[in-house]
Design a protein around this motif. Sequence first.
Motif, mmCIF file in Angstrom:
data_model
loop_
_atom_site.group_PDB
_atom_site.id
_atom_site.type_symbol
_atom_site.label_atom_id
_atom_site.label_comp_id
_atom_site.label_asym_id
_atom_site.label_seq_id
_atom_site.Cartn_x
_atom_site.Cartn_y
_atom_site.Cartn_z
ATOM 1 N N TYR A 99 -7.711 -4.501 1.251
ATOM 2 C CA TYR A 99 -8.602 -3.433 1.745
ATOM 3 C C TYR A 99 -9.265 -2.662 0.609
ATOM 4 C CZ TYR A 99 -6.515 -4.443 6.189
ATOM 5 O OH TYR A 99 -6.126 -5.091 7.328
ATOM 6 N N CYS A 119 0.867 -1.177 0.000
ATOM 7 C CA CYS A 119 0.000 0.000 0.000
ATOM 8 C C CYS A 119 0.904 1.228 0.000
ATOM 9 C CB CYS A 119 -0.893 0.016 1.242
ATOM 10 S SG CYS A 119 -1.766 1.589 1.416
ATOM 11 N N TRP A 135 -12.246 1.676 -1.721
ATOM 12 C CA TRP A 135 -12.873 2.075 -2.988
ATOM 13 C C TRP A 135 -14.321 1.589 -3.129
ATOM 14 C CZ3 TRP A 135 -10.252 5.538 -5.873
ATOM 15 C CH2 TRP A 135 -8.877 5.656 -5.638
ATOM 16 N N THR A 171 0.544 4.303 0.684
ATOM 17 C CA THR A 171 0.425 5.347 1.711
ATOM 18 C C THR A 171 0.482 4.795 3.131
ATOM 19 O OG1 THR A 171 -1.968 5.141 1.711
ATOM 20 C CG2 THR A 171 -1.017 6.796 0.232
ATOM 21 N N CYS A 183 -5.418 -5.562 -3.427
ATOM 22 C CA CYS A 183 -5.229 -5.150 -2.039
ATOM 23 C C CYS A 183 -6.369 -5.687 -1.160
ATOM 24 C CB CYS A 183 -5.190 -3.626 -1.939
ATOM 25 S SG CYS A 183 -5.132 -3.080 -0.224
ATOM 26 N N CYS A 227 -3.386 2.541 -5.901
ATOM 27 C CA CYS A 227 -3.627 1.247 -5.258
ATOM 28 C C CYS A 227 -3.470 0.096 -6.243
ATOM 29 C CB CYS A 227 -5.028 1.216 -4.681
ATOM 30 S SG CYS A 227 -5.292 2.620 -3.598
HETATM 31 S S1 SF4 Z 1 -6.926 0.128 -1.309
HETATM 32 FE FE1 SF4 Z 1 -6.487 1.259 0.583
HETATM 33 S S2 SF4 Z 1 -5.148 -0.043 1.749
HETATM 34 FE FE2 SF4 Z 1 -5.168 -0.821 -0.342
HETATM 35 S S3 SF4 Z 1 -3.448 0.109 -1.362
HETATM 36 FE FE3 SF4 Z 1 -5.177 1.454 -1.690
HETATM 37 S S4 SF4 Z 1 -5.114 2.909 0.008
HETATM 38 FE FE4 SF4 Z 1 -3.804 1.238 0.534
#
Ligand code: SF4
Lengths: 189, 307
Positions: free
Chosen positions: B300, B58, B305, B60, B298, B294
């Motif tokens: 998350y 990720c 999103w 960030t 991922c 992103c």
């Molecule tokens: S979806 Fe959210 S957790 Fe995954 S890479 Fe993007 S910002 Fe990071």
Amino acid sequence: MIVKVADLKQYLYCPRIIYFTYVAPVEKKVTAKMAIGKEEHYATVRLEERRRLRAYGLSEGERHFNAYFYSERLRLEGVLDMYIVTPRGNFPVDFKNACRVALNHKYQLVAYALLLEDHFGRPVRGGFIYLIPRKQVHYLEITPEARLYTKKLIGAVRNLVAREHFPEVPRRSGRCADCEYRNYCGDVL
Amino acid sequence: MYFFTDEEKKHLLRYHLPRAREQGVAEELRGWNWHQPPLEPVYRDVVLALYEVANSYCPTGRDVYLRRVQQKRGRPNLAMIQGIIFHAVVADVIVAAKRAIYSEGVANYRAIVERIQNHPPIPLDEWAEQLSKDQLDDTLAKAEILATFEKTRVLARLQEILTKQPYIGEDSLVSLALPIVVEQKLDGSFLGLSPNLSTDAFVFWEPMVIDIKFDRQRDFHRLTTTGYALVMEALYEFPVNLGCIVYGEFRGDRLIVKKDIHIISDELRQWFIEARDEKARLVAEEIDPGKGECYEECPYFHICWGE
Ligand code: SF4
């Protein structure tokens, strides 16, 4: 902005020094310790001119003192205490008034190596740090990782100045006691 | 996966080891200086898992924020599930081989070989429901390739030692043929990390942390070995100068293995500490770093999103 090699040392010591130098310039006091340091530095250069290269593990080579370098590519400049030109390559040498090689010494040396490379158009594999009080020479290899880190530092200095951002105090608060800018750091007094 | 080829050994002995010893590491970046800056954790109440610091998938660090601050659970992707299974397969073969040597004894060499050869595959029931039928078949096939490869390597090493050492005992055979500890448990609390860390492998002959990845090479992978090296230095007070990432890749029914041996340099150590401090700050100050570029797998993604 053209970054000076010495800025890297300052940035690593405390990024606020960069702020006080470029963003909000203030007057700083030259302490007695700094004046003595400078004098010893010059004395070492004078002595070094007469010494042999054996301490550097080199059998032949030409020494050059107090050389100014500038790299357009990196927009970086600095005055190098000494560099040695040998058939095996060029080596930067930085004299330090310290008893051990610290991290900020290392990245200054790498920055000088990058300057030498750009000037001569030849890769530099390593360089030396000469510790004045101990009369000791330390060889440091200029590794790819150290190069990357040094370039990151150059970028960080430039970024800080461009953003005019007043940085946090580094976590080594002990350093503030010796700092010439201490009076301007309201939050650490 | 853990054993080096002759070429890799040569690289290690001629290049990495001498350099690691010569180059040295800044004293303040040795793990045993965990009680002072820059290693001393700034946010003492925040305890991060080592993978949370080291993984930079990720861009960030929002994944850490979501997990730690928002208490959200991600949905593990296929690569993550397979990674866990493949790690377990490799560890299982090594432990099974050690167990066979100890319980059969050197005199029963043939029985040891048979036990290793016939060691059953690990059951995948636990993960089965998270995988589709195709994914499960693919995982089973790859796990088998991996186990077969690992068993062959272990047997070759056993044979090599036994032909050289006529009077060897079980314990010595284990330490010479399989000189690694798998899933070594470590307490990372000195460095603000979890007290229950686990390295993939640790070799004793030159302190070296090894980590296996079934992924393409990425520069931040070296942060994992760096983190473990710092933790080991903090715990045992000896220098750990080398790390190795073993990359496993399946091509058809073949396993390709590449190794990235590296020095745990000043720069990697600083990078690890900076990553630790940045991520700990997100948690301590409850800062949402926002989204970056992103990647779709991922865990998350559905949270950041929407579905
Ligand atoms: S979806 Fe959210 S957790 Fe995954 S890479 Fe993007 S910002 Fe990071």
